[in-house]
Design a protein around this motif. Structure first.
Motif, PDB file in Angstrom:
ATOM      1  N   SER A 537       0.811  -1.219   0.000  1.00 45.21           N
ATOM      2  CA  SER A 537       0.000   0.000   0.000  1.00 45.21           C
ATOM      3  C   SER A 537       0.845   1.269   0.000  1.00 45.21           C
ATOM      4  CB  SER A 537      -0.909   0.005   1.241  1.00 45.21           C
ATOM      5  OG  SER A 537      -1.776  -1.114   1.228  1.00 45.21           O
ATOM      6  N   SER A 538       2.144   1.122   0.145  1.00 40.99           N
ATOM      7  CA  SER A 538       3.013   2.294   0.231  1.00 40.99           C
ATOM      8  C   SER A 538       3.069   3.018  -1.117  1.00 40.99           C
ATOM      9  CB  SER A 538       4.422   1.875   0.644  1.00 40.99           C
ATOM     10  OG  SER A 538       5.318   2.961   0.549  1.00 40.99           O
ATOM     11  N   PRO A 539       2.871   4.339  -1.139  1.00 42.04           N
ATOM     12  CA  PRO A 539       2.980   5.081  -2.405  1.00 42.04           C
ATOM     13  C   PRO A 539       4.394   5.047  -2.982  1.00 42.04           C
ATOM     14  CG  PRO A 539       2.760   6.581  -0.540  1.00 42.04           C
ATOM     15  CD  PRO A 539       2.507   5.210  -0.013  1.00 42.04           C
ATOM     16  N   THR A 540       5.389   4.908  -2.103  1.00 44.77           N
ATOM     17  CA  THR A 540       6.770   4.733  -2.557  1.00 44.77           C
ATOM     18  C   THR A 540       7.111   3.253  -2.468  1.00 44.77           C
ATOM     19  OG1 THR A 540       7.385   6.909  -1.693  1.00 44.77           O
ATOM     20  CG2 THR A 540       9.174   5.364  -2.166  1.00 44.77           C
ATOM     21  N   PRO A 541       7.587   2.659  -3.555  1.00 41.41           N
ATOM     22  CA  PRO A 541       7.892   1.218  -3.517  1.00 41.41           C
ATOM     23  C   PRO A 541       8.847   0.880  -2.372  1.00 41.41           C
ATOM     24  CG  PRO A 541       8.005   2.035  -5.766  1.00 41.41           C
ATOM     25  CD  PRO A 541       7.849   3.237  -4.879  1.00 41.41           C
ATOM     26  N   VAL A 542       8.521  -0.164  -1.651  1.00 39.72           N
ATOM     27  CA  VAL A 542       9.352  -0.591  -0.531  1.00 39.72           C
ATOM     28  C   VAL A 542       9.310  -2.110  -0.463  1.00 39.72           C
ATOM     29  CG1 VAL A 542       7.434  -0.379   1.119  1.00 39.72           C
ATOM     30  CG2 VAL A 542       9.789  -0.326   1.956  1.00 39.72           C
ATOM     31  N   SER A 543      10.421  -2.713  -0.089  1.00 42.11           N
ATOM     32  CA  SER A 543      10.476  -4.170   0.001  1.00 42.11           C
ATOM     33  C   SER A 543       9.833  -4.651   1.289  1.00 42.11           C
ATOM     34  CB  SER A 543      11.931  -4.641  -0.040  1.00 42.11           C
ATOM     35  OG  SER A 543      12.634  -4.209   1.118  1.00 42.11           O
ATOM     36  N   LEU A 544       9.325  -5.865   1.250  1.00 44.73           N
ATOM     37  CA  LEU A 544       8.829  -6.496   2.466  1.00 44.73           C
ATOM     38  C   LEU A 544       9.955  -6.608   3.480  1.00 44.73           C
ATOM     39  CD1 LEU A 544       6.701  -8.040   4.112  1.00 44.73           C
ATOM     40  CD2 LEU A 544       7.383 -10.114   2.858  1.00 44.73           C
ATOM     41  N   PRO A 570      18.283   2.999  14.700  1.00 44.03           N
ATOM     42  CA  PRO A 570      18.775   3.213  13.332  1.00 44.03           C
ATOM     43  C   PRO A 570      18.047   2.321  12.326  1.00 44.03           C
ATOM     44  CG  PRO A 570      20.602   2.969  14.880  1.00 44.03           C
ATOM     45  CD  PRO A 570      19.357   2.600  15.624  1.00 44.03           C
ATOM     46  N   PHE A 571      17.797   2.870  11.149  1.00 47.29           N
ATOM     47  CA  PHE A 571      17.183   2.097  10.072  1.00 47.29           C
ATOM     48  C   PHE A 571      17.844   2.485   8.761  1.00 47.29           C
ATOM     49  CE2 PHE A 571      14.036   1.863   6.598  1.00 47.29           C
ATOM     50  CZ  PHE A 571      13.855   0.484   6.578  1.00 47.29           C
ATOM     51  N   THR A 572      18.393   1.509   8.083  1.00 45.23           N
ATOM     52  CA  THR A 572      19.046   1.741   6.801  1.00 45.23           C
ATOM     53  C   THR A 572      18.233   1.046   5.721  1.00 45.23           C
ATOM     54  OG1 THR A 572      21.210   1.774   7.877  1.00 45.23           O
ATOM     55  CG2 THR A 572      21.187   1.510   5.483  1.00 45.23           C
ATOM     56  N   PRO A 573      17.493   1.772   4.887  1.00 41.65           N
ATOM     57  CA  PRO A 573      16.674   1.133   3.858  1.00 41.65           C
ATOM     58  C   PRO A 573      17.522   0.580   2.733  1.00 41.65           C
ATOM     59  CG  PRO A 573      16.607   3.506   3.602  1.00 41.65           C
ATOM     60  CD  PRO A 573      17.401   3.238   4.852  1.00 41.65           C
ATOM     61  N   GLY A 574      16.888  -0.108   1.805  1.00 44.62           N
ATOM     62  CA  GLY A 574      17.586  -0.626   0.631  1.00 44.62           C
ATOM     63  C   GLY A 574      17.580  -2.131   0.506  1.00 44.62           C
ATOM     64  N   ARG A 575      16.925  -2.823   1.452  1.00 42.02           N
ATOM     65  CA  ARG A 575      16.806  -4.276   1.328  1.00 42.02           C
ATOM     66  C   ARG A 575      15.892  -4.623   0.160  1.00 42.02           C
ATOM     67  NH1 ARG A 575      16.879  -2.654   6.415  1.00 42.02           N
ATOM     68  NH2 ARG A 575      18.416  -3.559   7.837  1.00 42.02           N
ATOM     69  N   VAL A 576      16.053  -5.818  -0.341  1.00 48.93           N
ATOM     70  CA  VAL A 576      15.240  -6.290  -1.460  1.00 48.93           C
ATOM     71  C   VAL A 576      14.598  -7.612  -1.074  1.00 48.93           C
ATOM     72  CG1 VAL A 576      16.609  -5.108  -3.216  1.00 48.93           C
ATOM     73  CG2 VAL A 576      17.251  -7.418  -2.502  1.00 48.93           C
ATOM     74  N   ASP A 577      13.649  -8.038  -1.878  1.00 53.38           N
ATOM     75  CA  ASP A 577      12.951  -9.292  -1.617  1.00 53.38           C
ATOM     76  C   ASP A 577      13.407 -10.369  -2.589  1.00 53.38           C
ATOM     77  OD1 ASP A 577      11.510  -8.018   0.360  1.00 53.38           O
ATOM     78  OD2 ASP A 577       9.830  -7.531  -0.964  1.00 53.38           O
ATOM     79  N   ALA A 578      13.917 -11.471  -2.053  1.00 54.96           N
ATOM     80  CA  ALA A 578      14.292 -12.609  -2.887  1.00 54.96           C
ATOM     81  C   ALA A 578      13.039 -13.304  -3.411  1.00 54.96           C
ATOM     82  CB  ALA A 578      15.132 -13.586  -2.092  1.00 54.96           C
ATOM     83  N   THR A 579      13.186 -14.033  -4.489  1.00 57.21           N
ATOM     84  CA  THR A 579      12.105 -14.859  -5.004  1.00 57.21           C
ATOM     85  C   THR A 579      12.326 -16.295  -4.573  1.00 57.21           C
ATOM     86  OG1 THR A 579      13.253 -15.386  -7.070  1.00 57.21           O
ATOM     87  CG2 THR A 579      11.964 -13.348  -7.021  1.00 57.21           C
ATOM     88  N   GLN A 580      11.282 -17.102  -4.715  1.00 55.90           N
ATOM     89  CA  GLN A 580      11.434 -18.506  -4.371  1.00 55.90           C
ATOM     90  C   GLN A 580      12.443 -19.185  -5.280  1.00 55.90           C
ATOM     91  OE1 GLN A 580       9.603 -20.126  -1.576  1.00 55.90           O
ATOM     92  NE2 GLN A 580      11.491 -21.219  -1.958  1.00 55.90           N
TER      93      GLN A 580
END
Length: 756
Positions: A537-544, A570-580
């Motif tokens: 639902s985030s207007p800015t794309p964000v990873s799970l 502290p929070f450092t964004p930039g993580r990504v979601d792996a696929t199966q």
């Protein structure tokens, strides 16, 4: 004046404890562990610490990347085709010897806990440096010293040893798949890794007999339904890298050897095709050495006389090298041209019938039945030839039906064999390095291999401060509890292993098989679903992955505020979601916890089948997370009061205000107001497993506890830290220390932003 001898005699009669020294000289043998064998060795968390590292402030990445890799490789290759008198090269080529050194450095890797491997050059230190199977690898490293000396700290031993192996393959006509630098050397012996229950001094014939004794690590016999190698071990025998080349129990049974090969190579993360490729490819080069009986060979490096200057395995025959060299006791080469990449290993294996013989050292080996079979040149005496040789572990590839089919495929398609060996060698020598982001240098392959746990590239703009604030508001409005948010974030990150750099929160593999199906993660399923909705639902794309970690930050901040301490996690964004598709369930299954004391989880049947106390496994988990003792204490105490038990139970949650980042856990474990009583019927193989925490005066039961809770009051080193937080001035310090270690765990796998 009292002499040293007189002083020693007086001390010997009066001192009741071992390990005492006078002027640095040891006066008695016993150690703390000898006197107190059940003592939890918390100090292992501080092994190889910064005080031991002379390069702790050195930027290795910058130094290594400044090296002209082609020039370095040219120097290594020029050296490989030379020979020195103190250790002459076989066939005028040090290549096979360097391949063995690199292979044995990398081959200690085991998938169960990610330990071993080439990543720290631990082959230089005890116990690995003195394993029987590493005989004369000390000579290989001394031969490389001039190159190491020239490049100095810009080239680690760990990188040089693997690069020397690659260069060796290349000068003999084999196309390597690539090379990634970036390995950092260890600076002290590994005294923590469990390599098996056997104890060997390697100085007498009995030491070799002990080395081949399988009784302490195997149950059953090859072919039995209960045939099993002790976890987490990977080698079939003490002081070996893989299997006994003479077969189990030195009986020369190839079928039984094939069983051991499959188990041990599997424990080292290799499938059947990779296993055959490594054996057949590696044995295309060089020879085995067995001219002198083992009982004539001297002590290994770590117990050799001081005048040996760190070299071991003194050989009294002739010059002690060259044609009289002794390593594993088997003598001879597999091919007619041991310094050329070709397919003659497999051609010889399948082209001839083989019969059992003995080496000059008395080891069991195989030679062709056909007297007209081709010979192999002697490695040192010009004009002399020797019979071809195979080991029982080679014949195993011929008799095992699966291995045989793979061999036939390689025989019929040499190019395919070359490619598979090239990939398997790259995997062998890089398996413990973690994600590709850690690799350095111009020869890093573009390919992404499944064993590297690949992640997709980040897509879209990075989150800004306003985006993060909006997401935190959405998480707070979700109704998810502090306990559930913290538990889910921690569960996502706690899989990380510093040993082989696997696991961690990046990739959100908590939402994928097999992790989503682990019993310890059942509590996270609904939370992950809710957080996924927030991400979508985030207007800015964000990873799970980022939302899961951010949820933990929200939880910790709320819990700290409830304790009266304002803090920003502290929070450092930039993580990504792996696929199966990027997640190999079979490989990731090894990351499932047996004991996870952080979440008060113990595998259901653990207490009945294992004699290893769960707190020892808890310590191991803390070590794999790369925690210090204070970090371990702070993290555990915080997780308890946050209500982060895997089943949501109150075990170890010594507080009436769950979700508040209080010091209540430490107050309880240091208090004399309580008596800690074992629960009747809770005995396991290592003792009581459940306890009541009873008021000392009234007898009222206040709390329930596990061994992994009592640990922080019973162990003197951990209790000392707990007392820091239980003091009247400990609350604010605890919150800040907890936030720091929380951030460390959440960032442990962020090699995209933190190098190391």
């Amino acid at each position: 004046m009292t002499t040293y001898s007189e002083y020693s005699e007086v001390l010997e009669g009066k001192c009741p404890f071992g390990g005492n020294t006078i002027g640095g000289a040891e006066t008695s043998k016993p150690t703390l562990s000898d006197w107190y064998p059940d003592r939890l060795r918390v100090e292992q968390l501080h092994a190889d610490g910064p005080a031991a590292n002379p390069l702790r402030d050195f930027d290795y990445e910058a130094a290594f990347t400044a090296i002209d890799l082609e020039a370095l490789k040219s120097e290594i290759k020029a050296f490989l085709t030379t020979s020195v008198s103190w250790w002459p090269s076989d066939y005028g080529n040090y290549g096979p010897q360097m391949i063995r050194m690199a292979w044995h450095s990398a081959g200690t890797y085991r998938i169960a806990d990610g330990r071993g491997g080439a990543g720290q050059a631990l082959q230089r230190f005890a116990p690995i440096s003195s394993w029987w199977d590493n005989g004369n690898t000390d000579k290989s490293r001394r031969l490389l010293w001039p190159i190491k000396k020239k490049y100095g700290n810009a080239l680690s031993w760990a990188d040089l040893m693997i690069l020397a192996g690659n260069c060796s393959l290349e000068i003999m006509g084999f196309p390597t798949y690539g090379f990634g630098g970036g390995r950092r050397d260890a600076w002290e012996a590994d005294d923590a890794t469990y390599w098996g229950a056997e104890w060997i001094d390697n100085t007498s014939p009995e030491s070799y007999d002990a080395m081949v004794d399988r009784s302490k690590r195997w149950t059953g016999q090859p072919g039995d339904a209960d045939y099993e190698l002790e976890q987490p071990l990977a080698a079939s025998h003490q002081a070996l890298i893989y299997v006994n080349p003479e077969g189990p129990n030195q009986e020369g049974d190839p079928a039984a050897s094939a069983v051991d090969i499959r188990i041990t190579f599997g424990r080292m993360a290799m499938n059947d095709e990779e296993t055959v490729a490594l054996i057949a490819g590696g044995h295309a080069f060089g020879k085995s050495h067995g001219k002198v009986p083992s009982e004539e060979i001297g002590a290994p490096p770590d117990i050799a006389p001081i005048e040996a200057m760190g070299l071991g395995w003194h050989n009294p025959r002739g010059a002690g090298n060259g044609e009289n060299t002794m390593t594993n006791g088997i003598e001879g080469s597999w091919t007619q041209n041991p310094t050329q990449w070709d397919n003659t290993y497999l051609e010889n294996l399948f082209g001839f019938e083989w019969e059992k013989t003995q080496s000059p050292a008395g080891a069991l080996q195989w030679t062709p039945v056909d007297p007209d079979a081709p010979k192999t040149p002697d490695a040192h005496i010009e004009g002399r030839s020797e019979p071809l040789m195979m080991m029982t572990s080679d014949i195993a590839l011929k008799v095992d039906p699966v291995y045989r089919e793979i061999c036939q495929r390689f025989l019929s398609d040499f190019d395919y064999f070359t490619e598979q060996f090239s990939k398997a060698w790259f995997k062998l020598t890089h398996r413990d390095m973690g994600p590709k982001a850690r690799y350095l240098g111009p020869e890093v392959p573009a390919d992404d291999f499944s064993w590297q746990d690949p992640l997709p590239a980040a897509d879209g703009p990075a989150l800004g401060d306003s985006d993060i604030a909006a997401l935190k508001q959405a998480i707070e409005a979700s109704g998810l509890s502090v306990s559930d948010l913290a538990y889910t974030a921690f569960s996502s990150a706690v899989t990380f292993r510093i040993s082989d750099k696997r696991g961690g929160a990046n990739g959100a593999r908590l939402a994928l098989a097999p992790q989503k199906d682990w019993a310890v993660n059942a509590r996270t399923v609904d939370v992950v679903a809710a957080l996924r909705g927030i991400a979508e639902s985030s207007p800015t794309p964000v990873s799970l992955a980022d939302v899961i970690v951010l949820g933990g930050c929200v939880a910790v901040e709320k819990a700290a505020a409830a304790a009266g301490v304002t803090v920003t996690v502290p929070f450092t964004p930039g993580r990504v979601d792996a696929t199966q598709d990027q997640t190999d369930p079979q490989q990731f299954a090894w990351l499932a916890p047996v004991v996870d004391g952080f979440r008060n989880y113990v595998l259901p049947d653990y207490h009945s089948v294992s004699s290893v106390a769960p707190e020892r496994m808890f310590l191991d988990r803390a070590a794999l997370l790369d925690l210090s003792a204070p970090q371990w204490v702070a993290l555990t105490g915080g997780l308890r009061v946050l209500g982060c038990n895997h089943d949501g139970s109150s075990t170890g949650v010594f507080t009436d205000r769950v979700g508040t980042l209080s010091t209540d856990f430490f107050d309880a474990v240091t208090s004399m107001d309580y008596v800690w009583n074992p629960v009747a019927g809770s005995d396991g193989a290592s003792g009581p497993t459940a306890f009541t925490v009873d008021d000392r005066d009234t007898g009222e039961t206040r709390f329930q506890a596990s061994r992994n809770d009592l640990l922080f009051g019973s162990n003197s080193q951990l209790r000392a830290v707990a007392e820091v937080y239980a003091g009247s001035d400990g609350q604010e310090r605890f919150v800040h220390d907890f936030v720091a270690v929380w951030d460390k765990v959440m960032m442990s796998d962020r090699y995209d932003v933190v190098k190391g």
